[in-house]
Each structure stands twice: as structure tokens, then as C-alpha cells.
Design an enzyme around this catalytic site. Sequence first.
Site, short mmCIF file in Angstrom:
data_model
loop_
_atom_site.label_atom_id
_atom_site.label_comp_id
_atom_site.label_asym_id
_atom_site.label_seq_id
_atom_site.Cartn_x
_atom_site.Cartn_y
_atom_site.Cartn_z
N SER A 24 0.84 -1.19 0.00
CA SER A 24 0.00 0.00 0.00
C SER A 24 0.88 1.24 0.00
O SER A 24 2.05 1.20 0.40
CB SER A 24 -0.91 0.02 1.23
OG SER A 24 -0.14 0.21 2.41
N LYS A 25 0.30 2.34 -0.45
CA LYS A 25 1.01 3.61 -0.46
C LYS A 25 1.39 4.02 0.96
O LYS A 25 2.49 4.52 1.20
CB LYS A 25 0.12 4.68 -1.11
CG LYS A 25 -0.13 4.45 -2.59
CD LYS A 25 -1.12 5.43 -3.16
CE LYS A 25 -2.54 5.05 -2.87
NZ LYS A 25 -3.53 5.85 -3.63
N ARG A 26 0.48 3.80 1.88
CA ARG A 26 0.70 4.25 3.25
C ARG A 26 1.82 3.46 3.93
O ARG A 26 2.66 4.02 4.63
CB ARG A 26 -0.59 4.12 4.05
CG ARG A 26 -0.50 4.61 5.48
CD ARG A 26 -1.86 4.57 6.16
NE ARG A 26 -2.83 5.41 5.46
CZ ARG A 26 -4.11 5.50 5.79
NH1 ARG A 26 -4.58 4.80 6.81
NH2 ARG A 26 -4.93 6.29 5.12
N GLY A 73 5.36 3.39 0.88
CA GLY A 73 5.93 4.58 0.28
C GLY A 73 6.12 4.47 -1.22
O GLY A 73 5.46 3.68 -1.91
#
Length: 494
Positions: free
Chosen positions: A246-248, A251
Site C-alpha cells: 500500500s502507499k501508506r 511509500g
Amino acid sequence: MVEVRVRFPPSPTGYLHIGGARTALINWLFARKHQGKLILRIEDTDTERSTQESIDGILDGLRWLELDWDEGPYFQTDFADDHVRAAQQLLNDNHAYRCFCTKEELDRKRELAMANKQTVGYDGTCRNLSPAEVAEKEAAGLPSVIRFKVPRRPGTLAYTDQVLGTIERAYSEIEDFVIVRSNGKPLYLLCNVVDDIRDRISHVIRGQDHMTNTTRQLLLYEALGAPVPVFAHMPLTLDLQKRKISKRSHGEIVAVQFYRERGFIPWALCNFLCLLGWNPGTEQEFFSREELIEVFSLERISKVNSVFNFKPGDQKFFTDPKLIAINEHYLRTMDLSDLGELVEERLLADGIWDPAYLDQRREWYLATLDLIRDRFHTLDDFTTLGRAYFADDYSVEAKPLKKNILKHPDLVTWMPQLSQRLAALSSFDQANVEQAARDLADELEIKPGILINGMRTVLTGQLAGPSMFAITDTLGRDKVVARLSDISHLYPSN
């Protein structure tokens, strides 16, 4: 026959990441396989987190991957009235009701249920309020949400998933769920269904993390009197610790832009992403666009999660070795003109060459790419490891310097001697250059490899590469003579 219509509906709350790109790719392949349509729909109802920068990044990422869409981009906020009308229709048809329970009341009920080891879910307090009771609460100004009224039926709600097979869930396990917030804004569950109905979506292909939504959305389709699309839930993509990427959590290393900036070929990334959780049924790993469209099917998508083996902190092999191998394959085998365009972008961006000079030496340029591409991993390597072929401001790496130059301090005088001999050659070709190097080695009573490996380090800054004399042929007499004429700068000053 039903027209195949699929959609990719990203939320513009960040960059296009690997998981989203994989979902877009699978939908694109399915649409192209069946001569259908891919609809791009930006689900921007989270106005606090949605940004124009994210929208631009998503569109740019899809264009870079060459995943073209047939309709859109549509924006979910443009159809807000449709969502509100659908909610009102559900209320009018007694498929939904207003719920006046406060958050505090719901929290207390959940805590009590957990303490008594009972199922945690909405207990239907407001489900059977009379119209008069509802009107009274509204007149008192009490806030309310709208909940969908799940049918109280025996048995299970079942559907056939194109990846997972038959999926069943007992009606008794599905609580009356919220479809409109107290501020009057419909939730994703309802908006998504209304948009899919309007866009005539025939197949919903998405990750298994959406499966909890599917049974509730099936009830919405039924209540709205709309045909139900075919569902296919793909396995998730996990990291080495088996966490969903995930982006969270991870990164920029899971961003499509990350791989674009580091010189990956767009289709190489697509080829790799498709193989994350999909099996062609053969040993083949490398597919052209046409080949992948031809062999793709939902039935060959795995039921189990796949692992994306990226390695933050490793500057050279920072990502999945399989992705590196696929990218290497395309670097080595793709059409030279296509490769030339991709490398040219990076050369010009780095200020190594100007377009006019490149045009003048196009034939030499493509031949040079063909000579050096076999040992490279990404497009970045052409402007770093291969910089010496295109510019004079290249660096000599520490390992070849120590092994081939500093190990033989007399090279500081031997290389200029070789430079003079090469300058005097009547014909500067591979055979004559090699013979000149070997003749000098004989006179100096040293192994030819000392001179030849020293030449490689001075001329390219690298320890390995193509044939040494193919390199001199490519660089040409002037560059070779100039670079060998004085190598004193490679030795530490006293």
C-alpha cells in the site's frame, strides 16, 4: 451477446501504485481479449483527500503503461445527484430506512456484544420505526443516516466468482449497512453500484479485499432492479512480510512512477504485473501485448496471494529479481529504434547530448546501444554504466580502478605509450588495435591482459562489458587516443 464492459475506478488520493496498475492491466487485458470496453472512472468522492495532482499522476501512469481506456475519465462527483436519487428510491421502496442511533449508542452496544461474546453488528433498533416516529425525530432535528434493509431470509446469498468459484454468505451474517452518511452524502458502497449500473458494467474485476463489499452490493443491485455483473476477485499482492502492499505502508517503492524514473520499460512492468497471481499454463514468461491478450483468461488467475519481492535500501537490485530479469529481456531483445527512443529521452534529460547531435549520429547511436545493452538491467544504466560511450564526463568505478589501474602503477606510463601507437596506426580497426596492444605488452614483458583490462577501465570506467576492441572501434580513434594519453588523474596525489 452481452457487451463486455469493465472499469478501473481509482481513488485520487495518491499516486498510481503497483496494486492499482495490476488491477487496471487485468481489466484492460480482459476488455481487449473480448473486444470490449474499459471505462476509467475517478472515484473522487473523498473530497478531503482527493487532489488534482493525484488525478494527473494516475492518468500519466496509465498512459506511460500504455493502458488505454475507451470511455472517461468520468468523475464520481459529477454524478452525485444519481447517488442521492438511488438512496431516495431505496427509501421509497422500503429497501432502506433512516437510523437515528448515535455513535455513542452504537459503541456501547458493540462493547456489550463483545463482552457477551455475541456477534457484533447493528441490531436493527430503527429498522421498524413507523413513518410517524421517523417524522417526529426529524422534526426534533435529530441527525440520521440511511441504512439498507437487508432481507430477513433463511439460507445464504450465493454468487459465482470467476476466480474463486461459488461464494456464499448467510443472510443472518449481513447487518443493515449504512448507505448515506448523516451529512447526506452517499457512501462508496452505493455510489459504486449506481455508477456500475449507469456505465453498464458487465464484469467487476477487483481485488479480494473488496469481497466483503460484494454481498452487500449484490443486495443493492437486486433492490434497484438492475442486472448483476459477473464478479472476479483477484488475489492480493503482498510484500515479503505478507503484508498487503500500500502507499501508506510502503511509500514510493510501490509507485508506478518509481519504476518509470528508474528506467524500467513500460511493457516489462506490465508483463511482470500480470504474472503476479496469473499463470499462463505454460513455461512462457515473456509476452508481447498481442500474445498476452490472446492467452489471457480470468480462470487462470490464482486463488492465493502473490508476493512482490522488493527490497528497500538496495540501490541496485531494489526490486523483485523477476522484474529485473523481465526488464533485462526487453532491453536485449526489443527493436533497436524503440530502445533508441527510450534511451534518448534519458540522455537528453541528463544533458548528455543535444537532439541535433544525436540525429547526426543516429546509425552509430543505435549500433552502440546494440553493443552495450546485453549487460544492462534498466534504462538508467545507459546514462550511468554506459555514460562513457556518450560523454567524456564519466567516472571510473572503485572496483575496476583498484583491480586494473592501481594494482599496476606503471600503467601511468604504459597507457600514454599505447596511445601514441594507436594514434600512428594506418587503419584504426579492431585487429590493428588489438595487435598494437599485444605488441606493446610483449615489449614490456607483461601479460596482454594487464594492458587490455587497463584500457577497459580507462575507456569505460567499468570492470566488464563488450569485447575491448569492439569498444575501441565504437569510441573511435580520437576518443581512445585522448583518454589513454594521460591517466595520471586516476592515481591518488602524493
